[in-house]
Design a protein around this motif. Structure first.
Motif, PDB file in Angstrom:
ATOM      1  N   SER A 270       0.842  -1.183  -0.034  1.00 59.82           N
ATOM      2  CA  SER A 270      -0.079   0.017   0.086  1.00 59.82           C
ATOM      3  C   SER A 270       0.825   1.396   0.152  1.00 59.82           C
ATOM      4  O   SER A 270       1.765   1.331   0.773  1.00 59.82           O
ATOM      5  N   LEU A 271       0.475   2.406  -0.697  1.00 60.73           N
ATOM      6  CA  LEU A 271       0.925   3.605  -0.802  1.00 60.73           C
ATOM      7  C   LEU A 271       1.271   4.311   0.527  1.00 60.73           C
ATOM      8  O   LEU A 271       2.218   4.715   1.159  1.00 60.73           O
ATOM      9  N   VAL A 272       0.119   4.037   1.277  1.00 60.42           N
ATOM     10  CA  VAL A 272       0.085   4.671   2.769  1.00 60.42           C
ATOM     11  C   VAL A 272       0.952   3.992   3.676  1.00 60.42           C
ATOM     12  O   VAL A 272       1.631   4.733   4.420  1.00 60.42           O
ATOM     13  N   LEU A 273       1.144   2.652   3.620  1.00 62.43           N
ATOM     14  CA  LEU A 273       1.966   1.998   4.445  1.00 62.43           C
ATOM     15  C   LEU A 273       3.263   2.346   3.998  1.00 62.43           C
ATOM     16  O   LEU A 273       4.433   2.556   5.046  1.00 62.43           O
ATOM     17  N   ALA A 274       3.714   2.517   2.846  1.00 58.04           N
ATOM     18  CA  ALA A 274       5.186   2.852   2.198  1.00 58.04           C
ATOM     19  C   ALA A 274       5.459   4.156   2.737  1.00 58.04           C
ATOM     20  O   ALA A 274       6.459   4.283   3.155  1.00 58.04           O
ATOM     21  N   TYR A 275       4.558   5.188   2.562  1.00 55.72           N
ATOM     22  CA  TYR A 275       4.566   6.782   3.044  1.00 55.72           C
ATOM     23  C   TYR A 275       4.958   6.562   4.619  1.00 55.72           C
ATOM     24  O   TYR A 275       5.830   7.577   4.964  1.00 55.72           O
ATOM     25  N   LEU A 276       4.240   5.840   5.235  1.00 51.06           N
ATOM     26  CA  LEU A 276       4.302   5.903   6.762  1.00 51.06           C
ATOM     27  C   LEU A 276       5.796   5.484   7.028  1.00 51.06           C
ATOM     28  O   LEU A 276       6.389   6.207   8.160  1.00 51.06           O
ATOM     29  N   TYR A 277       6.255   4.582   6.418  1.00 49.99           N
ATOM     30  CA  TYR A 277       7.684   4.223   6.762  1.00 49.99           C
ATOM     31  C   TYR A 277       8.634   5.308   6.327  1.00 49.99           C
ATOM     32  O   TYR A 277       9.956   5.313   6.920  1.00 49.99           O
ATOM     33  N   ALA A 278       8.536   5.503   5.068  1.00 53.53           N
ATOM     34  CA  ALA A 278       9.774   6.526   4.463  1.00 53.53           C
ATOM     35  C   ALA A 278       9.531   7.867   5.376  1.00 53.53           C
ATOM     36  O   ALA A 278      10.650   8.469   5.597  1.00 53.53           O
ATOM     37  N   SER A 279       8.627   8.379   5.723  1.00 56.20           N
ATOM     38  CA  SER A 279       8.469   9.529   6.296  1.00 56.20           C
ATOM     39  C   SER A 279       8.628   9.627   7.721  1.00 56.20           C
ATOM     40  O   SER A 279       9.227  10.521   8.648  1.00 56.20           O
ATOM     41  N   ARG A 280       7.837   8.698   8.419  1.00 57.51           N
ATOM     42  CA  ARG A 280       7.971   8.555  10.047  1.00 57.51           C
ATOM     43  C   ARG A 280       8.652   7.112  10.565  1.00 57.51           C
ATOM     44  O   ARG A 280       8.764   7.215  11.672  1.00 57.51           O
ATOM     45  N   LEU A 284       4.521  -0.861   9.237  1.00 57.70           N
ATOM     46  CA  LEU A 284       3.267  -1.919   9.281  1.00 57.70           C
ATOM     47  C   LEU A 284       3.080  -2.610   8.084  1.00 57.70           C
ATOM     48  O   LEU A 284       3.217  -2.157   6.974  1.00 57.70           O
ATOM     49  N   PHE A 285       2.735  -4.053   8.439  1.00 56.22           N
ATOM     50  CA  PHE A 285       2.165  -5.030   7.213  1.00 56.22           C
ATOM     51  C   PHE A 285       3.417  -5.012   6.105  1.00 56.22           C
ATOM     52  O   PHE A 285       3.263  -4.836   4.879  1.00 56.22           O
ATOM     53  N   GLU A 286       4.566  -5.160   6.425  1.00 58.05           N
ATOM     54  CA  GLU A 286       5.708  -5.110   5.301  1.00 58.05           C
ATOM     55  C   GLU A 286       5.700  -6.463   4.798  1.00 58.05           C
ATOM     56  O   GLU A 286       5.491  -7.563   5.512  1.00 58.05           O
TER      57      GLU A 286
END
Length: 288
Positions: A270-280, A284-286
């Motif tokens: 998911s784009l949202v999950l990837a963004y959370l990891y990249a920015s913060r 989650l759910f890798e």
């Protein structure tokens, strides 16, 4: 020397023989005389729990137990005496004496029963055939057992009696009786709707849970080939992908690669999950 012997008369107990009060019609039977008891007849609480339900109900009524305990004991006595009672709706302590208590018990879809319980485990049942007169407030409080309120019970009983005597049924009832019937029907309708809503809610929750589990399984199968990639394979994926945000890449096959603050690259569906990891740095759910 002559010794005169005098026989003393038997000492009276002061109480007449106890008649089972549950037998409100017909020929009553007399209980056997009780032996003399001490002034305090309340048994030890630890021993009382081992006594029959009739004994426990008698002492609970005598000791002024709370309504919740009395409701359980009344239901237990009904079962113990094998009364044909699907469920207890109301009860009323109709008579009281030193050695017994008589209750009028209303069961679902059954005429009134009269049940007498004694201190020594006595239990007598009569009625269930319409011979027991209805409960009256002047005879004592009417206790509801998870059922209708007293006012609804009395109004419903009166409405049913009038309907049975009237050839026109509900049309001949006075307005207050018809209103009482509508109140009872509304009460039952709300209970039915509450049960239906609960059933629908459980079904919907089960369906959502099943869909979530199914989707997770589908994703595992779809992304199985993306698991366990080494650093070189991830470099190749980044080269094949388009950078949509800083440190966030989208592969043509729909997988997102995100580079964290420490330079580690991880895959997400998911784009949202990837963004959370990249920015913060939130992982989650890798896909791993």
């Amino acid at each position: 020397m002559t010794i005169a012997l005098m026989l003393a008369p038997t000492v009276a107990t002061g109480e007449p023989p106890v008649v089972p009060e549950a037998v409100l019609d017909g020929d009553p039977e007399t209980l056997p005389p009780a032996p003399p008891v001490a002034a305090d007849t309340t048994p030890d609480p630890s021993l009382l729990a081992l006594q029959p339900a009739t004994t426990r109900l008698f002492h609970a009524l005598k000791g002024g137990a709370d309504d919740e305990e009395l409701e359980k004991l009344v239901s237990a006595v009904v079962v113990e005496l094998d009364v044909n009672c699907p469920r207890v709706r109301e009860y009323q302590v109709f008579r009281s004496s030193a050695r017994a208590r008589t209750l009028k018990v209303k069961c679902t879809e059954r005429p009134l029963y009269a049940i007498t319980v004694g201190a020594s485990g006595e239990g007598f049942v009569s009625g269930g055939d319409g011979t027991i007169d209805q409960m009256r407030l002047q005879d004592g409080p009417i206790k509801a057992v998870m059922g209708l309120r007293v006012e609804e019970y009395l109004a419903n009983e009166q409405a049913q009696a009038r309907a049975a005597q009237s050839p026109d049924g509900d049309a001949a009832l006075p307005a207050d009786a018809r209103a009482a019937q509508r109140t009872v029907e509304t009460h039952r309708g709300r209970q039915w709707l509450a049960g239906l809503a609960m059933g629908v809610g459980l079904a919907a929750g089960s369906a959502v849970l099943w869909l979530i589990v199914r989707e997770r399984r589908r994703q595992r199968r779809a992304y199985s080939r993306w698991r366990g990639l080494d650093s070189g394979a991830k470099d190749q994926l980044v080269e094949q992908s388009e950078e949509v945000y800083p440190n966030l890449y989208r592969h043509p096959e729909g997988v997102f690669i995100a580079r964290g603050r420490r330079g580690k690259r991880r895959l997400f569906s998911s784009l949202v999950l990837a963004y959370l990891y990249a920015s913060r740095g939130i992982k989650l759910f890798e896909i791993r």
